[in-house]
Write an enzyme that holds these catalytic residues in place. Sequence first.
Site, PDB file in Angstrom:
ATOM      1  N   GLU A  88       0.787  -1.019  -0.009  1.00 42.75           N
ATOM      2  CA  GLU A  88      -0.040  -0.016   0.039  1.00 42.75           C
ATOM      3  C   GLU A  88       0.879   1.220   0.009  1.00 42.75           C
ATOM      4  O   GLU A  88       0.601   2.190  -0.708  1.00 42.75           O
ATOM      5  CB  GLU A  88      -1.043  -0.042   1.275  1.00 42.75           C
ATOM      6  CG  GLU A  88      -2.197  -0.900   0.928  1.00 42.75           C
ATOM      7  CD  GLU A  88      -3.238  -0.715   2.187  1.00 42.75           C
ATOM      8  OE1 GLU A  88      -3.539   0.468   2.577  1.00 42.75           O
ATOM      9  OE2 GLU A  88      -3.728  -1.770   2.672  1.00 42.75           O
ATOM     10  N   ASP A 124      -2.330  -4.180   3.322  1.00 46.96           N
ATOM     11  CA  ASP A 124      -2.470  -4.494   4.768  1.00 46.96           C
ATOM     12  C   ASP A 124      -3.561  -5.522   4.983  1.00 46.96           C
ATOM     13  O   ASP A 124      -4.408  -6.020   4.238  1.00 46.96           O
ATOM     14  CB  ASP A 124      -3.103  -3.228   5.292  1.00 46.96           C
ATOM     15  CG  ASP A 124      -2.055  -2.180   5.544  1.00 46.96           C
ATOM     16  OD1 ASP A 124      -0.780  -2.242   5.162  1.00 46.96           O
ATOM     17  OD2 ASP A 124      -2.449  -0.915   5.853  1.00 46.96           O
ATOM     18  N   ASP A 142      -6.337  -6.478   6.682  1.00 45.61           N
ATOM     19  CA  ASP A 142      -7.444  -6.185   7.161  1.00 45.61           C
ATOM     20  C   ASP A 142      -8.538  -6.245   6.073  1.00 45.61           C
ATOM     21  O   ASP A 142      -8.340  -6.360   4.750  1.00 45.61           O
ATOM     22  CB  ASP A 142      -7.604  -4.813   7.953  1.00 45.61           C
ATOM     23  CG  ASP A 142      -7.198  -3.784   7.182  1.00 45.61           C
ATOM     24  OD1 ASP A 142      -6.972  -3.807   6.007  1.00 45.61           O
ATOM     25  OD2 ASP A 142      -6.807  -2.711   7.930  1.00 45.61           O
ATOM     26  N   GLU A 168     -10.135  -3.611   4.502  1.00 41.14           N
ATOM     27  CA  GLU A 168      -9.419  -2.751   3.626  1.00 41.14           C
ATOM     28  C   GLU A 168      -8.503  -3.082   2.619  1.00 41.14           C
ATOM     29  O   GLU A 168      -8.639  -2.951   1.520  1.00 41.14           O
ATOM     30  CB  GLU A 168      -9.248  -1.229   4.195  1.00 41.14           C
ATOM     31  CG  GLU A 168     -10.485  -0.379   4.414  1.00 41.14           C
ATOM     32  CD  GLU A 168     -10.162   0.988   4.497  1.00 41.14           C
ATOM     33  OE1 GLU A 168      -9.883   1.838   4.102  1.00 41.14           O
ATOM     34  OE2 GLU A 168      -9.763   1.367   5.846  1.00 41.14           O
ATOM     35  N   TYR A 213       1.117  -5.259  13.291  1.00 43.37           N
ATOM     36  CA  TYR A 213       0.048  -4.593  12.560  1.00 43.37           C
ATOM     37  C   TYR A 213      -0.902  -4.058  13.729  1.00 43.37           C
ATOM     38  O   TYR A 213      -1.281  -4.325  14.692  1.00 43.37           O
ATOM     39  CB  TYR A 213      -0.728  -5.208  11.669  1.00 43.37           C
ATOM     40  CG  TYR A 213      -1.840  -4.655  10.931  1.00 43.37           C
ATOM     41  CD1 TYR A 213      -1.340  -3.595   9.953  1.00 43.37           C
ATOM     42  CD2 TYR A 213      -3.230  -4.770  10.753  1.00 43.37           C
ATOM     43  CE1 TYR A 213      -2.133  -2.998   8.918  1.00 43.37           C
ATOM     44  CE2 TYR A 213      -3.977  -3.979   9.930  1.00 43.37           C
ATOM     45  CZ  TYR A 213      -3.618  -3.101   9.187  1.00 43.37           C
ATOM     46  OH  TYR A 213      -4.324  -2.496   8.279  1.00 43.37           O
ATOM     47  N   ARG A 258      -3.829  -2.169  13.375  1.00 47.77           N
ATOM     48  CA  ARG A 258      -5.231  -2.090  13.396  1.00 47.77           C
ATOM     49  C   ARG A 258      -6.003  -3.573  13.595  1.00 47.77           C
ATOM     50  O   ARG A 258      -6.099  -4.238  12.969  1.00 47.77           O
ATOM     51  CB  ARG A 258      -5.723  -1.380  12.168  1.00 47.77           C
ATOM     52  CG  ARG A 258      -5.361  -0.199  11.829  1.00 47.77           C
ATOM     53  CD  ARG A 258      -6.280   0.457  10.484  1.00 47.77           C
ATOM     54  NE  ARG A 258      -5.683   1.628  10.115  1.00 47.77           N
ATOM     55  CZ  ARG A 258      -4.765   1.983   9.556  1.00 47.77           C
ATOM     56  NH1 ARG A 258      -3.922   1.018   8.946  1.00 47.77           N
ATOM     57  NH2 ARG A 258      -4.129   3.140   9.274  1.00 47.77           N
ATOM     58  N   HIS A 266      -5.572 -11.429  13.524  1.00 47.47           N
ATOM     59  CA  HIS A 266      -4.360 -10.332  13.946  1.00 47.47           C
ATOM     60  C   HIS A 266      -3.852 -10.588  15.307  1.00 47.47           C
ATOM     61  O   HIS A 266      -4.830 -11.225  16.047  1.00 47.47           O
ATOM     62  CB  HIS A 266      -4.689  -9.008  13.722  1.00 47.47           C
ATOM     63  CG  HIS A 266      -5.244  -8.327  12.351  1.00 47.47           C
ATOM     64  ND1 HIS A 266      -6.143  -7.482  12.390  1.00 47.47           N
ATOM     65  CD2 HIS A 266      -5.080  -9.210  11.276  1.00 47.47           C
ATOM     66  CE1 HIS A 266      -6.544  -7.299  10.980  1.00 47.47           C
ATOM     67  NE2 HIS A 266      -5.562  -8.354  10.299  1.00 47.47           N
TER      68      HIS A 266
END
Length: 828
Positions: free
Chosen positions: A10, A83, A85, A87, A307, A309, A354
């Site tokens: 990203e 990433d 997740d 998104e 990570y 989030r 996660h």
Amino acid sequence: MPGKTLVVVESPAKAKTIARILGDGYEVKASKGHVADLPERTLGVDLEADFAPTYEIKKDKRPVVEALRKAARGAERVILATDPDREGEAISWHVARLLDLDPSAPVRVHFHEITPRVVREAIAHPAPINQNLVDAQQARRVLDRLVGYNLSPLLSEKFRQRALSAGRVQSVALRLIVEREEEIEAFEPQEYWTVSGAFTAGAPFTAELYSIDGQRVVDKNRSRFLLTSEAETARILEAIRRVPEWRVAEVARKTRRKSPPPPFTTSTLQQAASSRLGWTASRTMRVAQRLYEGVDLPEGTVGLITYMRTDSVRVAPEALEAVRRFIPEAFGPAYLPQTPNRFKSKKSGVQDAHEAIRPTAVERTPERVKPHLSEEEYRLYTLIWQRFVASQMSPAVYDQTVVTVEGGAYRFRATGSVLRFDGYLRAWGREEDEAEQLLPEIPEGAPAQLTDLTPAQHFTQPPPRYNDASLVKTMEELGIGRPSTYAPTIETLERRRYIERQGRALRPTPLGREVVAFLKAHFPRVVAYEFTAEMENRLDAVEEGKVPWPKVVREFFEPFTKELEKVPRKTCPLCGRPLELKVSRYGQFLGCTGYPECRYTEPLEKREAEPLGEPCPECGRELVRKHGRYGTFIACSGYPECTYTRDEAPSTGLTCPKCREGEVVVKTSRKGKPYYRCNRKACDFLSFYPLVEERCDTCGWNLMEKGRAKTRVCSNPACPRYGGPDLSKPRPSRKSRATRRAAKPKPAPAPKATWTDLEPFLSRLAEDEARLARLVEGEGRSLKDAAQALGLTEEAAAALYKRAIFKLRMAYGRARKAGEGSVPEEVT
């Protein structure tokens, strides 16, 4: 690049780190966030086809997509490593679609931490794109578009302001802040009294009046009080003094163990950074992103944390083993519990894909990496490292003593607490409210002497305003939003000027309060806490593959549409049709939905002057409140004959030190910074620092508090003690946007397209659009006749016609640009 592998991540910073780790044979490119999204100017969701979204490449990402396509054409294989997740999964899905990759093929990898071992292991074991994660993100995006596309124009129309918006999570978060402010305003302080007694029982100590005749003076929740007036307290004091004897009725000793907190999740990291570092949620996430993406160390570029989030408190077994080896070496064997500390998430339905937020290597202590970090990176890394290490240490142990002194109907109580073993506090540190309270050795049953009584008056306090930490905590407890949405939500509320900051506190603006009142009146489900939390649970169910995403969107959209239809809309004064928010090259405005037959428009930011019932001091006419580009002001209703105006800004309560007539008020600059000036138009007093009542010994003007240290300096530019900027220097001229635009050479206007120009592009339209355009433009029939011929309502025909003409003009314009002024032959 034959034989090479293209890895798509990203951010450029992350690309740089991973490229160094992978070395030769790999090319790492950054997508720089989302590359595709719903269209900017249209809904982009087909309501008749199960909410099927239409995606297009974002304008600013077209060069990025072209670079990725070029790199992919020359690569042997492509790996998508955005990433880990929802998104990130959606970004990988869009990139795969644009690069003609099969999402079901093994093209996706996840980097939960960016270290050589984890990166190489992930690259060696790619997997298909998780379609359930993509669907969950797609459902969230479609829901947000349906809410925003319908509500945002309605808010702009209602409050006559540009750039207003409403979103599912954003609106509920704003409601929390507004309702807390209303709670504070409605709060009525309650008076209550407490009594401290000084006793001697072999040694002096102080105790608080605990109960009278078995009734507690202050209950556990501090909501009921026995002593509520000075007279009543005085009577009790007199009665206590008459008690003939006192004795130590009970001495209770116990050991209290305080367990360590779990490692950080996104929300607890934001809360700790707010309370310990004074940071906003967005700043915390910005710095955490840098720590995750990689830092240059002597051993290479590595990510320092996992990570960031996540809502999980799970820790990988290898990280658990490493920290359990580290603790006895760094702190001693007593600080390591016999078995690892295990934690469970407080919320149900937490996704454990996660880990918790932790350092990627516990051996990298904050002091060891400090030379390679910025100040804010070092502070946040220290917080994360300390919390992770502390989470696997032994509990802190306190010796707690409670002494009860009794005399007649009155009981006093003293509590002492001593830290016997610091345990995890050795790494995490002690909170401000954990100060030790020492008590002397007091034998139970011993007589006691009362030597003094001290009454104290108190008033109950309203609940505090939300700050970043408490708002995120409340949102998490209510199930509103998810880790990736907390910081952007607060940031959006600030950017839309729905809230403002007072120090760390978040306070709603008048606009924010009006928006919440409007939404509660017309869209109660949108701002309902339980409904929003349930929608988040439904999105989690999509992620788990338990329910199709269109069903979840439908569950929200159908009742939302019914609420939307009940909202009264502003109508056109010429033809009675509804007005709608429109956008032109000059900005937003309200226009009639009957266009092109009715061409009525009006400016969006049109606000009537409000009469104040106060006479103008210059001509006697009534004063009114007007709304200008820099806020509200007071003016004479006789303008332009009378030009009297005055500022309507918050007053400081101080008289202007220069003219001695006006009042110093607080104004806000274009950049949102406060400054201070006299409210008299004839006076030019100006200060960039807040004034105080104290006056200068030299000139008599008020002093100012300058900077964070609040150094007191004079506000008089002519005084030797003056501490502000040099106001005598000429300011560089700043041309307005309109002036700069006018100075630019204007290109020759493009010739207006005729029907002859547009007709060749009819094949690019849908059948109904082409037929309507041919009837109106080609045959010259009225829109009303064309609507009847096609069996459409007039309103539907107007919308269809507008869309058809827009598409034709866009196609014609692109063809002219591609052919340098002429239509390409293949089109005609």
